[in-house]
Design a protein around this motif. Structure first.
Motif, short mmCIF file in Angstrom:
data_model
loop_
_atom_site.label_atom_id
_atom_site.label_comp_id
_atom_site.label_asym_id
_atom_site.label_seq_id
_atom_site.Cartn_x
_atom_site.Cartn_y
_atom_site.Cartn_z
N LYS A 291 -0.02 1.50 2.27
CA LYS A 291 1.26 2.17 2.55
C LYS A 291 2.30 1.16 3.02
O LYS A 291 3.49 1.25 2.65
CB LYS A 291 1.06 3.27 3.59
N THR B 282 3.44 -0.83 0.04
CA THR B 282 4.35 0.00 -0.76
C THR B 282 5.72 0.07 -0.12
O THR B 282 6.75 -0.02 -0.79
CB THR B 282 3.77 1.42 -0.92
N GLU C 296 2.23 2.63 -4.97
CA GLU C 296 1.06 2.97 -4.16
C GLU C 296 -0.15 3.24 -5.04
O GLU C 296 -1.27 2.81 -4.73
CB GLU C 296 1.36 4.18 -3.28
N LYS D 210 -3.72 1.15 -5.08
CA LYS D 210 -5.01 1.82 -4.89
C LYS D 210 -5.96 1.51 -6.04
O LYS D 210 -7.16 1.31 -5.81
CB LYS D 210 -4.80 3.33 -4.74
#
Length: 251
Positions: free
Chosen positions: A217, A220, A243, A247
């Motif tokens: 996060k 991002t 994001e 991932k």
């Protein structure tokens, strides 16, 4: 950024009128930042944040100690501000070095890992221009350090281009009945090449541990500048896209 500011202060104190950068890309980029800052009356960071436009700068030249810097012949530079750990690029034709010197034989003395990192960097910047929606191959930006995940996330935006890359660059047989499979095999071939030269293909390999959701996060947030900018041209990436790619690249 703090070192660049020290350089600006030193140049002003000593009346420096020319900067010779001796090193790699970071040294050249820092020299460009200093060159912007010396005649600039405000905070040089404002230039990189798009809040100000420089009208002049000190001339810069480069003596390269590594290949693959790129900054020695470009109008771009990238600077990291330790206050918030924000890395930002800025381009202005004023900053093209007046000359650059490189003795290729000197690069043979670099450690293999450094050479491999340079090769990877050159390939990423080349592929930034290759993977677009259009045939004119305009410039695009991707999250180069996690290219395989970016590629899988965006390949349907121009599947034909990824198939061409697989077949023409990575020597993958073209399965005309399964273009997606051919494109995927091209990405896998790229991953094998990176591993062959000792490069990581996901975040876990890069940092040596699992990355947390909180770190993703934060990455991002920084990449999107608090969800105020996008990046990329093949697929314009919003913060949720960034994001998702991070991932996918966890490893």
């Amino acid at each position: 950024m703090s070192l660049a500011q020290q350089g600006i202060d030193l140049c002003r104190k000593e009346g420096i009128d020319f900067i010779l950068a001796v090193g790699g890309g970071s040294v050249i980029d820092s020299s460009k930042c200093i060159a912007y800052g010396v005649p600039f009356e405000g905070n040089v960071w404002d230039i990189y944040m798009g809040k100000a436009e420089p009208k002049e700068m000190l001339p810069v030249a480069a003596v390269l100690t590594i290949p693959a810097a790129g900054s020695e012949m470009s109008e771009s530079s990238v600077i990291t501000n330790e206050d918030g750990d924000v890395k930002v690029g800025y381009s202005n034709n004023l900053s093209r070095p007046k000359f650059a010197i490189l003795n290729p034989k000197r690069t043979f003395t670099l450690p293999p890992y450094q050479t491999a990192a340079g090769v990877t960097d050159m390939m990423m910047h080349t592929m930034e221009r290759y993977f677009t929606k259009d045939d004119d191959m305009d410039f695009t930006t991707d999250l180069a350090a996690i290219w395989p995940s970016w590629a899988r996330y965006t390949m349907h935006e121009n599947l034909r281009r990824f198939v061409r890359f697989a077949v023409n660059v990575m020597d993958v047989p073209n399965d005309f009945t399964d273009p997606e499979g051919t494109a995927e095999k091209g990405i896998q071939a790229m991953e094998r090449f990176y591993h062959a030269i000792g490069m990581p293909i996901n975040i876990k390999e890069l940092i040596g541990r699992d990355i947390t959701d909180e770190e993703i996060k934060e990455m991002t947030r920084k990449c999107s500048r608090d969800n105020t900018i996008t990046c990329g041209a093949l697929k314009v990436l919003q913060a949720p896209d960034m994001e998702a790619i991070y991932k996918m690249a966890r490893g």
